[in-house]
Every structure is written in C-alpha cells, then in structure tokens.
Scaffold this active site. Sequence first.
Site, PDB file in Angstrom:
ATOM      1  N   LYS A 126       0.179 103.066 -25.200  1.00 29.31           N
ATOM      2  CA  LYS A 126      -0.744 102.818 -24.078  1.00 29.31           C
ATOM      3  C   LYS A 126      -2.050 102.296 -24.655  1.00 29.31           C
ATOM      4  O   LYS A 126      -2.368 102.493 -25.830  1.00 29.31           O
ATOM      5  CB  LYS A 126      -0.986 104.088 -23.256  1.00 29.31           C
ATOM      6  CG  LYS A 126      -1.610 105.275 -24.006  1.00 29.31           C
ATOM      7  CD  LYS A 126      -3.115 105.209 -24.141  1.00 29.31           C
ATOM      8  CE  LYS A 126      -3.654 106.392 -24.947  1.00 29.31           C
ATOM      9  NZ  LYS A 126      -5.058 106.163 -25.409  1.00 29.31           N
ATOM     10  N   GLY A 147      -1.751 106.442 -28.435  1.00 26.78           N
ATOM     11  CA  GLY A 147      -0.970 107.531 -27.854  1.00 26.78           C
ATOM     12  C   GLY A 147       0.458 107.623 -28.357  1.00 26.78           C
ATOM     13  O   GLY A 147       1.332 108.147 -27.658  1.00 26.78           O
ATOM     14  N   ALA A 196       3.404 109.823 -26.661  1.00 24.75           N
ATOM     15  CA  ALA A 196       4.536 109.139 -26.050  1.00 24.75           C
ATOM     16  C   ALA A 196       5.848 109.719 -26.565  1.00 24.75           C
ATOM     17  O   ALA A 196       6.781 109.986 -25.790  1.00 24.75           O
ATOM     18  CB  ALA A 196       4.465 107.637 -26.337  1.00 24.75           C
ATOM     19  N   ASP A 235      -3.044 113.710 -23.009  1.00 26.65           N
ATOM     20  CA  ASP A 235      -2.520 112.460 -22.452  1.00 26.65           C
ATOM     21  C   ASP A 235      -0.994 112.387 -22.453  1.00 26.65           C
ATOM     22  O   ASP A 235      -0.414 111.391 -22.007  1.00 26.65           O
ATOM     23  CB  ASP A 235      -3.100 111.249 -23.183  1.00 26.65           C
ATOM     24  CG  ASP A 235      -2.740 111.224 -24.666  1.00 26.65           C
ATOM     25  OD1 ASP A 235      -2.182 112.221 -25.162  1.00 26.65           O
ATOM     26  OD2 ASP A 235      -3.022 110.212 -25.338  1.00 26.65           O
TER      27      ASP A 235
END
Length: 277
Positions: A8, A100, A104, A136
Amino acid sequence: MLTFPNAKINLGLNITEKRPDGYHNLETIFYPVPIEDALEINILNEGNGKFRLHQAGLEIEGEAESNLVVKAYKLLDDRFNLPPVEIHLFKHIPSGAGLGGGSADAAFMLKLLNNKFELGLPDDTLEEYAAKLGADCAFFIRNRPTYAEGIGNIFSPLPLSLKGYQIWLVKPDIFVSTRDAFAKIKPHHPEISLKEIARLPVEEWNGRMVNDFEESVFPQFPAIGEIKKEMYRQGAVYASMSGSGSSVYGLFKEDAVLPEVDFGEKVFVYKSQFTDI
C-alpha cells in the site's frame, strides 16, 4: 493454497495530536499497490511443531517466531486449534519502506487460513484479528482505498480510483526509524481534511496533500527528498514519501514515459499502471 499479499501507499499523512498513551492520532489514506509478495501454506505432515517457515526473496531479519505470518497463524491456532502448517513466504515488498509489506503478509495469512480450513470468519471478524497484529493490518482484509484515523486503525471506505495513472516508486537503501520520523513532528489539525483533498483531481494534490513526516525526514536524509524532487522533474503530477519512509512514489499521467534514472546501488525501483481495484 497460494496468495499474493500486495503493498500500500499513503496518500497524505497528517499527525493531528499526541495521545495520553504516547501514541499519535493521525489521518491518512491507504491505497493498494500491486507490488506483491507470495505466500503459500500446506498441511505439515511430518516432524514436530505446529509450523515450519521457509523464506526467500528479500532478506527478513529476526527469528521465525517474530514474523507476522507466524503470529497470524498462532492467533487463529489459539482459537481454532489448527493443523500444523508449512509456510512459504517469498518477499518482494521491501521492508522499512512505508509500504506495509509485513502487515499485508499477516492479513493475507489470516484470509488464507480462513479459506484453507473453512473457518467461516466474516471480514469484520478478520479485521478484529488483524488489528491485534498491527494498526494497519486490518486495511489489507478488504484491501480497498481507505481513509484512516486514530492511530491508523479506524477505517472508512473512500470512493477513490487512480485507474490509468502510472506509479513510479523508489525505495533507497536508507532506514528511517520511528524515532527519526517523529523527531521534529508538531501535531496539528489541517484546515482541509484529506477526504476533501482526495475529491480534487490528482493534478491539484501537489501542495495540498502532504505527508507531515517529510518535514522531519528530508532534512535528516536529504537523498529521500531528492528522489521526490526528481519525480517532479520527470513530470509527476503528484509525488510523496509513503508513510514514515523511506520509499517515495510519483504518480504520472497514462501517456507519460517513465524514464530510467540511476538512484544508486541497492535501490528498489517499481513501475506500473493502476487498473481497477
């Protein structure tokens, strides 16, 4: 069973206030980028232990126990007593880049286990598990453009598409610690929310959509700031550092020709075009 966790980028990032618990509230927009790792799990039929992790691609520091895909497995194993698994993780997303990648991998591991062992967990529940692994991580469960608040863990979907734009992303061989990133941050509430700025044409984002960490990071690591300047020199309609760095990306119009620029050794470079989410 095989899946491909994607990265991201952050479209803007405003540090709005420091919290009593020492964390900072912020606002940002997470947007999926098709830089992908590869993650596969199979049932482990031999040996002792609950898991075996095989890693390839970019090097990951630390023991297997500290890897987020293992932590994701243990999280669901504690609840569902899962069969032992063999995990293969190929890293293509660079770490310490503000992309990220680890988050992820963790989120896609939860989704992979949910499908492989038919746990029947809805996305809302998977997001709750993912949030335990990182602020996140939960974004990658639904994996769509998202406006994030709080410490980056309060989400609302955002009707935003970069379809047709090209992305040029460069991650230099520079590590930016959290301490370095926050060194000169002065929390503030922006006059215009990122939600409002995101409604403008991408060509109007420059000067409006900002990443507060740049003010702190660029003076300490001028090479990162130079990459952003180079993006604009080469015709980017918008460029920014992602998260707390150290990667920088530029967005270019569909018909732009992305140049070959030598940013030095051990630099990760990615070029692609956005399609439908």
